[in-house]
Motif scaffolding. Sequence first.
Motif, mmCIF file in Angstrom:
data_model
loop_
_atom_site.group_PDB
_atom_site.id
_atom_site.type_symbol
_atom_site.label_atom_id
_atom_site.label_comp_id
_atom_site.label_asym_id
_atom_site.label_seq_id
_atom_site.Cartn_x
_atom_site.Cartn_y
_atom_site.Cartn_z
ATOM 1 N N GLY A 115 0.962 -38.253 41.452
ATOM 2 C CA GLY A 115 2.001 -37.403 40.719
ATOM 3 C C GLY A 115 2.378 -36.788 42.079
ATOM 4 O O GLY A 115 2.828 -37.369 43.109
ATOM 5 N N LYS A 116 2.460 -35.532 42.366
ATOM 6 C CA LYS A 116 3.287 -34.620 43.206
ATOM 7 C C LYS A 116 2.204 -34.266 44.333
ATOM 8 O O LYS A 116 2.374 -33.907 45.510
ATOM 9 C CB LYS A 116 3.922 -33.344 42.876
ATOM 10 N N LYS A 117 0.796 -34.318 43.848
ATOM 11 C CA LYS A 117 -0.235 -34.252 44.733
ATOM 12 C C LYS A 117 -0.893 -35.348 45.587
ATOM 13 O O LYS A 117 -0.802 -36.534 45.128
ATOM 14 C CB LYS A 117 -1.248 -33.509 44.055
ATOM 15 N N TRP A 118 -1.244 -34.933 46.855
ATOM 16 C CA TRP A 118 -1.995 -35.865 47.688
ATOM 17 C C TRP A 118 -3.336 -35.497 47.801
ATOM 18 O O TRP A 118 -3.813 -34.360 47.871
ATOM 19 C CB TRP A 118 -1.455 -35.718 49.209
ATOM 20 N N ILE A 119 -4.057 -36.717 47.722
ATOM 21 C CA ILE A 119 -5.502 -36.662 48.103
ATOM 22 C C ILE A 119 -5.902 -36.924 49.576
ATOM 23 O O ILE A 119 -5.504 -38.200 49.659
ATOM 24 C CB ILE A 119 -6.468 -37.232 47.020
ATOM 25 N N PHE A 120 -6.243 -35.987 50.342
ATOM 26 C CA PHE A 120 -6.398 -36.635 51.836
ATOM 27 C C PHE A 120 -7.756 -37.100 52.086
ATOM 28 O O PHE A 120 -7.660 -38.237 52.883
ATOM 29 C CB PHE A 120 -5.871 -35.502 52.663
ATOM 30 N N LYS A 121 -8.506 -36.326 51.765
ATOM 31 C CA LYS A 121 -10.056 -36.763 52.168
ATOM 32 C C LYS A 121 -10.608 -37.468 50.641
ATOM 33 O O LYS A 121 -10.930 -36.632 49.845
ATOM 34 C CB LYS A 121 -10.762 -35.493 52.509
ATOM 35 N N VAL A 122 -10.345 -38.863 50.561
ATOM 36 C CA VAL A 122 -10.488 -39.568 49.509
ATOM 37 C C VAL A 122 -12.165 -39.521 49.172
ATOM 38 O O VAL A 122 -13.054 -39.958 50.151
ATOM 39 C CB VAL A 122 -10.022 -40.736 49.260
ATOM 40 N N ASP A 123 -12.814 -39.330 48.160
ATOM 41 C CA ASP A 123 -14.152 -39.417 47.841
ATOM 42 C C ASP A 123 -14.461 -40.522 47.457
ATOM 43 O O ASP A 123 -13.717 -41.326 46.504
ATOM 44 C CB ASP A 123 -14.602 -38.227 46.818
ATOM 45 N N ASP A 124 -15.690 -41.307 47.674
ATOM 46 C CA ASP A 124 -16.254 -42.484 47.319
ATOM 47 C C ASP A 124 -16.046 -42.638 45.738
ATOM 48 O O ASP A 124 -15.843 -43.713 45.265
ATOM 49 C CB ASP A 124 -17.421 -42.943 47.732
ATOM 50 N N ASN A 125 -16.149 -41.532 45.127
ATOM 51 C CA ASN A 125 -16.310 -41.608 43.592
ATOM 52 C C ASN A 125 -15.234 -41.432 42.781
ATOM 53 O O ASN A 125 -15.139 -41.480 41.623
ATOM 54 C CB ASN A 125 -17.517 -40.589 43.072
ATOM 55 N N GLU A 126 -13.961 -41.196 43.758
ATOM 56 C CA GLU A 126 -12.689 -40.899 42.987
ATOM 57 C C GLU A 126 -12.351 -42.145 42.210
ATOM 58 O O GLU A 126 -12.197 -43.462 42.661
ATOM 59 C CB GLU A 126 -11.680 -40.753 44.094
ATOM 60 N N LYS A 127 -12.027 -42.172 41.046
ATOM 61 C CA LYS A 127 -11.459 -43.027 40.163
ATOM 62 C C LYS A 127 -9.978 -43.317 40.226
ATOM 63 O O LYS A 127 -9.190 -42.106 40.179
ATOM 64 C CB LYS A 127 -11.705 -42.636 38.557
ATOM 65 N N ILE A 128 -9.379 -44.473 40.405
ATOM 66 C CA ILE A 128 -8.220 -44.933 40.404
ATOM 67 C C ILE A 128 -7.436 -44.722 39.168
ATOM 68 O O ILE A 128 -7.909 -45.023 38.238
ATOM 69 C CB ILE A 128 -8.146 -46.054 40.960
ATOM 70 N N LYS B 143 -5.454 -53.780 36.927
ATOM 71 C CA LYS B 143 -7.158 -53.890 36.982
ATOM 72 C C LYS B 143 -7.908 -52.742 37.663
ATOM 73 O O LYS B 143 -9.004 -52.738 37.664
ATOM 74 C CB LYS B 143 -7.457 -55.229 37.515
ATOM 75 N N LEU B 144 -6.974 -52.286 38.677
ATOM 76 C CA LEU B 144 -7.705 -51.029 39.587
ATOM 77 C C LEU B 144 -7.815 -49.923 38.849
ATOM 78 O O LEU B 144 -8.657 -49.119 39.197
ATOM 79 C CB LEU B 144 -6.695 -50.857 40.582
ATOM 80 N N VAL B 145 -7.147 -49.513 37.684
ATOM 81 C CA VAL B 145 -7.243 -48.400 36.913
ATOM 82 C C VAL B 145 -8.649 -48.105 36.677
ATOM 83 O O VAL B 145 -9.515 -49.009 36.153
ATOM 84 C CB VAL B 145 -6.365 -48.164 35.461
ATOM 85 N N GLY B 146 -9.236 -47.101 36.810
ATOM 86 C CA GLY B 146 -10.831 -46.782 36.480
ATOM 87 C C GLY B 146 -11.852 -47.104 37.308
ATOM 88 O O GLY B 146 -12.918 -46.572 37.372
ATOM 89 N N LYS B 147 -11.252 -47.708 38.390
ATOM 90 C CA LYS B 147 -12.294 -48.164 39.413
ATOM 91 C C LYS B 147 -12.320 -47.116 40.540
ATOM 92 O O LYS B 147 -11.521 -46.308 40.758
ATOM 93 C CB LYS B 147 -11.917 -49.585 40.093
ATOM 94 N N THR B 148 -13.794 -46.895 40.790
ATOM 95 C CA THR B 148 -13.904 -46.165 42.395
ATOM 96 C C THR B 148 -13.471 -46.509 43.218
ATOM 97 O O THR B 148 -13.293 -47.679 43.387
ATOM 98 C CB THR B 148 -15.119 -45.650 42.213
ATOM 99 N N VAL B 149 -13.210 -45.755 44.431
ATOM 100 C CA VAL B 149 -12.685 -46.138 45.725
ATOM 101 C C VAL B 149 -13.763 -46.766 46.280
ATOM 102 O O VAL B 149 -13.574 -47.773 46.958
ATOM 103 C CB VAL B 149 -12.559 -44.642 46.522
ATOM 104 N N GLU B 150 -14.974 -46.506 45.984
ATOM 105 C CA GLU B 150 -16.324 -47.358 46.538
ATOM 106 C C GLU B 150 -16.096 -48.667 45.842
ATOM 107 O O GLU B 150 -16.573 -49.720 46.877
ATOM 108 C CB GLU B 150 -17.448 -46.608 46.131
ATOM 109 N N GLN B 151 -15.808 -48.813 45.001
ATOM 110 C CA GLN B 151 -15.773 -50.258 44.271
ATOM 111 C C GLN B 151 -14.905 -51.221 44.966
ATOM 112 O O GLN B 151 -14.935 -52.139 45.231
ATOM 113 C CB GLN B 151 -15.605 -50.122 42.613
ATOM 114 N N ILE B 152 -13.651 -50.434 45.140
ATOM 115 C CA ILE B 152 -12.503 -51.236 45.720
ATOM 116 C C ILE B 152 -12.957 -51.520 47.283
ATOM 117 O O ILE B 152 -12.593 -52.856 47.596
ATOM 118 C CB ILE B 152 -11.287 -50.259 45.835
ATOM 119 N N ARG B 153 -13.685 -50.638 47.712
ATOM 120 C CA ARG B 153 -14.225 -51.220 49.121
ATOM 121 C C ARG B 153 -15.139 -52.184 49.078
ATOM 122 O O ARG B 153 -15.248 -53.171 49.727
ATOM 123 C CB ARG B 153 -14.959 -49.752 49.689
ATOM 124 N N LYS B 154 -16.002 -52.160 48.170
ATOM 125 C CA LYS B 154 -16.936 -53.346 48.037
ATOM 126 C C LYS B 154 -16.361 -54.666 47.481
ATOM 127 O O LYS B 154 -16.969 -55.647 47.726
ATOM 128 C CB LYS B 154 -18.172 -52.759 46.926
#
Lengths: 201, 201
Positions: free
Chosen positions: B166-179, B141-152
Amino acid sequence: MTEETYEVDEIIEELIEEKKDVKEILTDMKNICELMVDLAYSAVLFNNDELAEEVKALEEEMNKLRYQLEIRTMVAARNPEEAGQLEGILRIGAAAERMSNAAESMAELVLRDIKLHPVVRDALQDADEIVDRVKVGKNSKLVGKTVEQIRKDAKYGMDVISIKRGKKWIFKVDDNEKIKAEDVLIVSGFKENVKALKASK
Amino acid sequence: MTEETYEVDEIIEELIEEKKDVKEILTDMKNICELMVDLAYSAVLFNNDELAEEVKALEEEMNKLRYQLEIRTMVAARNPEEAGQLEGILRIGAAAERMSNAAESMAELVLRDIKLHPVVRDALQDADEIVDRVKVGKNSKLVGKTVEQIRKDAKYGMDVISIKRGKKWIFKVDDNEKIKAEDVLIVSGFKENVKALKASK
């Protein structure tokens, strides 16, 4: 009384006063260690001696915490079996010390003016966003302002990573935290903002 | 062709493709190292093997970055004088490696089930706020949600510290980043929230 025994007395006194348990000590270690790593790399990236000096000061804090962890552990062990069960904690303390020592040795490189190829040095100094240390003076305009105000006053992004107040560090800085005279702020943000902040120190 | 030479080839290819300079490599190292320290301590504090495994995976990333740093350095040195000026960079790489090795050795303690006194273990497990790893399934259910939504959506405080995609890490996660499906989230928050998030994975 040597300086060393005095320090141990001081640590024991703190333990008794603050009633810190193992979890609190480990949480403090975590916070300090994370800040050390941040500042050690920042010291290298921005060739900043002041940040390197803060790393050395934090290493002292880590040493104290390791003593506290060991003392708490020894006090808890009432028989050989329990002592065995507590050994894990001592190993955690040792790993923590290795981490902070490595951060300190990175900071030492900055203080000992490691040779950097001019191209590398220029590349490192050509940063828009920097981390810096701001010591707040007695009559600074910053005194009494909240962290939120400082962030809003800055034209672009600016953040207060942590505050050193006397001997204590505030790691998770609240927006409503008011800046006091003599505070040391660790800030990150655009170079111009950080410079302006240092000017109003 | 051994596995080792294959890895070096891969690293060189990445360097050429991404045109990473020393500053970028050091910044990546800083981000990874900070996350390693955070996760290594969290693995101990919450006795969490999954977090410890992530620390080991990050240690691999650090090894790659150190190779990249060394290759960049060697390529830049065109004469003995320049080589001398570049030596500082190699020392920085060595200190970075010591830091990440220490973080890994702390994580190893968790994986090797270090003996902890029951009182200590209970104290550690009695945490309201925890850090955990959530693997997002294909049909989550998390797929497509933004980080902000998860927080809310979370009743209380909840934060996504970083995302492994994948092989990459996102360290500074943007609020609008979609899962995305298959993402690995490192989250911190109140135990109940984190458990609910893991359940909807």
